[in-house]
Enzyme design. Structure first.
Site, PDB file in Angstrom:
ATOM      1  N   LYS A  81       0.851  -1.205   0.000  1.00 12.83           N
ATOM      2  CA  LYS A  81       0.000   0.000   0.000  1.00 12.83           C
ATOM      3  C   LYS A  81       0.881   1.247   0.000  1.00 12.83           C
ATOM      4  CE  LYS A  81      -2.407   1.753   3.687  1.00 12.83           C
ATOM      5  NZ  LYS A  81      -2.293   3.231   3.701  1.00 12.83           N
ATOM      6  N   ASP A 106      -3.588   4.321  -2.000  1.00 11.20           N
ATOM      7  CA  ASP A 106      -4.565   4.745  -0.996  1.00 11.20           C
ATOM      8  C   ASP A 106      -4.553   6.279  -0.904  1.00 11.20           C
ATOM      9  OD1 ASP A 106      -6.146   4.911   1.321  1.00 11.20           O
ATOM     10  OD2 ASP A 106      -4.509   4.345   2.662  1.00 11.20           O
ATOM     11  N   LYS A 133      -7.581   8.149  -1.305  1.00 16.06           N
ATOM     12  CA  LYS A 133      -8.890   8.554  -0.755  1.00 16.06           C
ATOM     13  C   LYS A 133      -9.445   9.800  -1.443  1.00 16.06           C
ATOM     14  CE  LYS A 133      -7.765   6.827   3.923  1.00 16.06           C
ATOM     15  NZ  LYS A 133      -6.310   6.592   3.832  1.00 16.06           N
ATOM     16  N   ASP A 189     -13.887  14.617  -4.278  1.00 15.47           N
ATOM     17  CA  ASP A 189     -13.965  15.861  -5.053  1.00 15.47           C
ATOM     18  C   ASP A 189     -15.206  15.744  -5.944  1.00 15.47           C
ATOM     19  OD1 ASP A 189     -13.259  18.258  -6.471  1.00 15.47           O
ATOM     20  OD2 ASP A 189     -11.145  17.864  -6.024  1.00 15.47           O
ATOM     21  N   THR A 196     -11.728   5.778  10.829  1.00 21.13           N
ATOM     22  CA  THR A 196     -11.796   5.186  12.174  1.00 21.13           C
ATOM     23  C   THR A 196     -11.325   6.169  13.246  1.00 21.13           C
ATOM     24  OG1 THR A 196      -9.679   4.167  11.707  1.00 21.13           O
ATOM     25  CG2 THR A 196     -11.604   2.758  11.518  1.00 21.13           C
ATOM     26  N   ARG A 241       3.170  -0.831  10.781  1.00 24.05           N
ATOM     27  CA  ARG A 241       4.286  -0.892  11.728  1.00 24.05           C
ATOM     28  C   ARG A 241       4.639  -2.279  12.262  1.00 24.05           C
ATOM     29  NH1 ARG A 241       1.706   4.104  14.711  1.00 24.05           N
ATOM     30  NH2 ARG A 241      -0.051   3.055  13.692  1.00 24.05           N
TER      31      ARG A 241
END
Ligand code: C5P
Length: 238
Positions: A34, A61, A63, A66, A120, A211
């Site tokens: 990603k 990614d 997002k 518009d 989230t 991570r």
């Protein structure tokens, strides 16, 4: 040989060199990759194309949110990079999602197109401040249904939301879940986490893991451990 690995490694690095130093140690049958906003802004489309050329399936990614025409053009540009998956914000509306879907469908190699529902990081109080007096879970379901009706391939959602969405929307809708933490790893700034096996059991199709792999002393071993954990999972899709 696994041609559809379930783990998507989030390359959350500040430059192409650091990202490629990790990628050199990975293979496309172990994971997908990603690229998010930070790395894309720093390293640009050339890195994305390079990752795809190396044989990796890339989730870009960014997002998009518009007006329909602008998002459709951006999605065309993304498809030209040869990525496997990309995303838009469902709150951009049905017309925007339709325009994005139609745009990618016309491309020679259409990426999968998924939607972000409610970030989230947003609580009910945050939604309320923005004028949306609704529980995040209710809003997630509402937007996921819209994305499904418009013909998008799936949504990004927390593993907790995956259980509900899988039950309500059915098996043919991709659920891509971040917030994954193998047992014993650092939680960091994530909340509402699940282990890789729990997330797959909850109905997730793909797991975004950053991570726990990128910051591990041995990232390859960390990824292999997650993949080994996943081979033990019996899936229960409705
Ligand atoms: O390092 P960690 O595993 O927490 O990384 C998770 C990745 O998933 C990051 O790239 C983060 O931006 C992304 N993400 C997330 N939560 C969301 C959506 C995306 O953590 N709701």
């Amino acid at each position: 040989m696994n041609d559809d690995p379930r783990v998507i490694v989030a390359l959350d690095f500040a430059n192409a060199g650091d990202a490629l130093a990790l990628v050199e140690r990975l293979t496309p049958n172990q994971c997908k990759l990603k690229v998010g906003n930070e790395l894309f802004v720093r390293a640009g489309p050339a890195l994305v194309e390079k990752l795809a050329t190396l044989g990796f399936k890339v989730f870009l990614d960014l997002k998009f949110h518009d007006i329909p025409n602008t998002v459709a053009q951006a999605c065309r540009a993304v498809a030209d990079l040869g990525v496997w998956m990309t995303n838009v914000h469902a709150l951009g509306g049905v017309k925007m999602m339709q325009a994005a879907r139609e745009a990618v469908a016309e491309m020679a190699t259409p990426p999968k197109l998924i939607a972000v529902t409610v970030l989230t990081s947003l609580s009910r109080a945050d939604l309320c401040q923005g004028g949306l007096d609704v529980e995040p879970a209710v809003q997630v379901e509402r937007l996921a249904r819209l994305a499904h009706e418009v013909g998008l391939d799936g949504v990004v959602c927390s593993a907790q939301e995956a259980t509900l969405l899988r039950r309500q929307i059915g098996p043919d809708f991709l659920l891509v879940t971040p917030g994954i933490r193998p047992a014993g790893s650092e939680i960091g700034d994530q909340s509402r986490i699940l282990t890789p096996a729990q997330a797959i059991r909850a109905g997730a199709d793909y797991l975004v893991v950053g991570r726990p792999i990128t910051q591990a002393a041995d990232p390859v071993a960390a990824l292999q451990k997650i993949n080994a954990e996943l081979t033990t999972v019996v899936e229960t899709k409705p």
